[in-house]
Design a protein around this motif. Structure first.
Motif, mmCIF file in Angstrom:
data_model
loop_
_atom_site.group_PDB
_atom_site.id
_atom_site.type_symbol
_atom_site.label_atom_id
_atom_site.label_comp_id
_atom_site.label_asym_id
_atom_site.label_seq_id
_atom_site.Cartn_x
_atom_site.Cartn_y
_atom_site.Cartn_z
ATOM 1 N N ALA A 146 31.307 41.376 -36.278
ATOM 2 C CA ALA A 146 32.162 42.142 -36.999
ATOM 3 C C ALA A 146 32.291 43.370 -36.490
ATOM 4 N N ALA A 147 31.678 44.012 -35.847
ATOM 5 C CA ALA A 147 32.064 45.371 -35.146
ATOM 6 C C ALA A 147 32.805 45.179 -34.064
ATOM 7 N N ALA A 148 33.015 43.861 -33.363
ATOM 8 C CA ALA A 148 33.913 43.924 -32.306
ATOM 9 C C ALA A 148 35.484 43.805 -33.124
ATOM 10 N N VAL A 149 35.286 43.030 -34.289
ATOM 11 C CA VAL A 149 36.699 42.786 -34.786
ATOM 12 C C VAL A 149 37.082 43.805 -35.673
ATOM 13 N N GLY A 150 36.239 44.535 -36.421
ATOM 14 C CA GLY A 150 36.745 45.534 -37.294
ATOM 15 C C GLY A 150 36.614 46.889 -36.845
ATOM 16 N N ARG A 151 35.638 47.012 -35.729
ATOM 17 C CA ARG A 151 35.286 48.674 -35.300
ATOM 18 C C ARG A 151 35.115 49.474 -36.382
ATOM 19 N N SER A 152 34.377 48.997 -37.502
ATOM 20 C CA SER A 152 34.060 50.001 -38.556
ATOM 21 C C SER A 152 32.977 49.404 -39.115
ATOM 22 N N ARG A 153 32.213 50.347 -39.910
ATOM 23 C CA ARG A 153 31.004 50.017 -40.949
ATOM 24 C C ARG A 153 31.130 50.832 -42.174
ATOM 25 N N GLU A 154 30.626 50.570 -43.156
ATOM 26 C CA GLU A 154 30.217 51.137 -44.241
ATOM 27 C C GLU A 154 31.369 51.768 -44.834
ATOM 28 N N GLY A 155 32.588 51.227 -44.793
ATOM 29 C CA GLY A 155 33.808 51.870 -45.410
ATOM 30 C C GLY A 155 34.530 52.774 -44.643
ATOM 31 N N ARG A 156 33.865 53.138 -43.277
ATOM 32 C CA ARG A 156 34.709 54.351 -42.641
ATOM 33 C C ARG A 156 35.991 53.652 -41.966
ATOM 34 N N GLU A 157 36.726 54.652 -41.763
ATOM 35 C CA GLU A 157 37.785 54.297 -40.899
ATOM 36 C C GLU A 157 37.639 53.728 -39.487
ATOM 37 N N PRO A 158 38.271 52.600 -39.200
ATOM 38 C CA PRO A 158 38.174 51.931 -37.991
ATOM 39 C C PRO A 158 38.167 53.050 -36.565
ATOM 40 N N TRP A 159 37.183 52.951 -35.825
ATOM 41 C CA TRP A 159 37.066 53.755 -34.741
ATOM 42 C C TRP A 159 37.859 53.226 -33.487
ATOM 43 N N HIS A 160 38.817 53.729 -33.060
ATOM 44 C CA HIS A 160 39.583 53.139 -31.916
ATOM 45 C C HIS A 160 39.898 51.475 -32.109
ATOM 46 N N PRO A 161 40.748 51.308 -33.064
ATOM 47 C CA PRO A 161 41.341 50.111 -33.467
ATOM 48 C C PRO A 161 41.879 49.209 -32.405
ATOM 49 N N GLU A 162 42.674 50.161 -31.690
ATOM 50 C CA GLU A 162 43.076 49.649 -30.545
ATOM 51 C C GLU A 162 42.234 48.775 -29.470
ATOM 52 N N GLN A 163 41.000 48.891 -29.645
ATOM 53 C CA GLN A 163 40.028 48.201 -28.686
ATOM 54 C C GLN A 163 39.365 47.269 -29.539
ATOM 55 N N SER A 164 39.915 46.844 -30.689
ATOM 56 C CA SER A 164 39.318 45.549 -31.332
ATOM 57 C C SER A 164 39.958 44.416 -30.912
ATOM 58 N N ILE A 165 38.706 43.197 -31.068
ATOM 59 C CA ILE A 165 39.282 41.920 -30.322
ATOM 60 C C ILE A 165 39.480 40.934 -31.603
ATOM 61 N N ASP A 166 40.020 39.937 -31.422
ATOM 62 C CA ASP A 166 39.941 39.198 -32.620
ATOM 63 C C ASP A 166 38.776 38.068 -32.757
ATOM 64 N N ALA A 167 38.779 37.397 -33.784
ATOM 65 C CA ALA A 167 37.520 36.610 -33.878
ATOM 66 C C ALA A 167 37.283 35.598 -33.156
ATOM 67 N N ARG A 168 38.280 34.911 -32.374
ATOM 68 C CA ARG A 168 38.237 33.900 -31.704
ATOM 69 C C ARG A 168 37.450 34.279 -30.069
ATOM 70 N N ILE A 169 37.838 35.415 -29.958
ATOM 71 C CA ILE A 169 37.468 36.001 -28.705
ATOM 72 C C ILE A 169 36.137 36.467 -29.099
ATOM 73 N N ALA A 170 35.752 37.013 -29.865
ATOM 74 C CA ALA A 170 34.511 37.595 -30.099
ATOM 75 C C ALA A 170 33.443 36.365 -30.288
ATOM 76 N N LEU A 171 34.107 35.485 -31.087
ATOM 77 C CA LEU A 171 33.019 34.035 -31.093
ATOM 78 C C LEU A 171 32.833 33.545 -29.435
ATOM 79 N N ALA A 172 33.813 33.421 -28.978
ATOM 80 C CA ALA A 172 33.603 32.937 -27.624
ATOM 81 C C ALA A 172 32.900 33.878 -26.744
#
Length: 224
Positions: A146-172
């Motif tokens: 979840a952190a890799a995909v959303g770059r956020s927690r507890e309702g905060r704005e995503p932190w550097h969302p440009e470095q997020s990955i999609d769930a398929r990559i995160a699962l792999a």
């Protein structure tokens, strides 16, 4: 590379070297000689650069196995290609980005676009391995995903969302990889989950219901 702001020289403004380069290289040579895949702990950009230097000194043609750098939290952009060329796994703990974002904004000011560079690492062809660093972060792969995909927690704005990955990559990066398939006769560690992880939101990933788990083909949890 740069000093932490506001720290004097005697306060280690560049962090600490626990294993000097001239000690690290012999350790890596010994591990390579006896067939161990080394894991080198490195957080800052200078630490990661020197870890790569040491690994390249031992295996200039690249490591064949699962040699890794643990954390790889702050990187020089030039080192992305070096990770890929040397075959070094970037073993990253995405939930640490959520834990550390405020202190990183303070002490890595102006550099946090290079922190937890999951998307850029994946785009460079670097193998990612996501983990928790438990007990520092919860031992729950869905929290890391979840952190890799959303770059956020507890309702905060995503932190550097440009470095997020999609769930398929995160699962792999959290399993045996994108090409892993379960076939008859294999010893399988499996989880049956209550939502489609490829369609779930980051918040839903963080609360992923697990209905069934198998370890080596043996049922270890059954909520069906």
């Amino acid at each position: 590379m740069d000093p932490y702001p506001g720290l004097a020289a005697d306060e280690h403004p560049h962090g600490l070297v626990n294993v000097p380069f001239d000690e690290l290289v012999p350790h890596l040579r010994h591990a390579d000689r006896i067939g161990l895949a080394p894991a080198v702990h490195a957080i800052g950009d200078r630490a990661n650069e020197r870890a790569l230097d040491a690994m390249e000194a031992v295996q200039p043609g690249g490591w064949h196995g699962r040699a890794s750098i643990e954390h790889a939290q702050l990187l020089r952009r030039d080192d992305l290609a070096r990770f890929a060329a040397l075959g070094i796994v970037a073993s990253v703990q995405p939930e640490h980005a959520m834990d550390d974002r405020d202190v990183a904004d303070l002490y890595w000011a102006g550099r946090t676009d290079r922190a937890f560079m999951l998307r850029d690492l994946a785009a460079a062809g670097v193998e990612l391995a996501l983990g928790s660093d438990a007990p520092v972060a919860p031992l729950d792969p869905w929290i890391a995903i979840a952190a890799a995909v959303g770059r956020s927690r507890e309702g905060r704005e995503p932190w550097h969302p440009e470095q997020s990955i999609d769930a398929r990559i995160a699962l792999a990066a959290s399993t045996d990889g994108a090409g892993a398939r379960v076939r008859p006769g294999m010893v399988a560690d499996l989880a049956v989950v209550g939502r489609d992880p490829l369609a779930a939101s980051a918040d839903d990933l963080r609360r992923m219901p697990v209905a069934l788990t198998l370890l080596g083909g043996r049922v270890t949890h059954d909520a069906l």
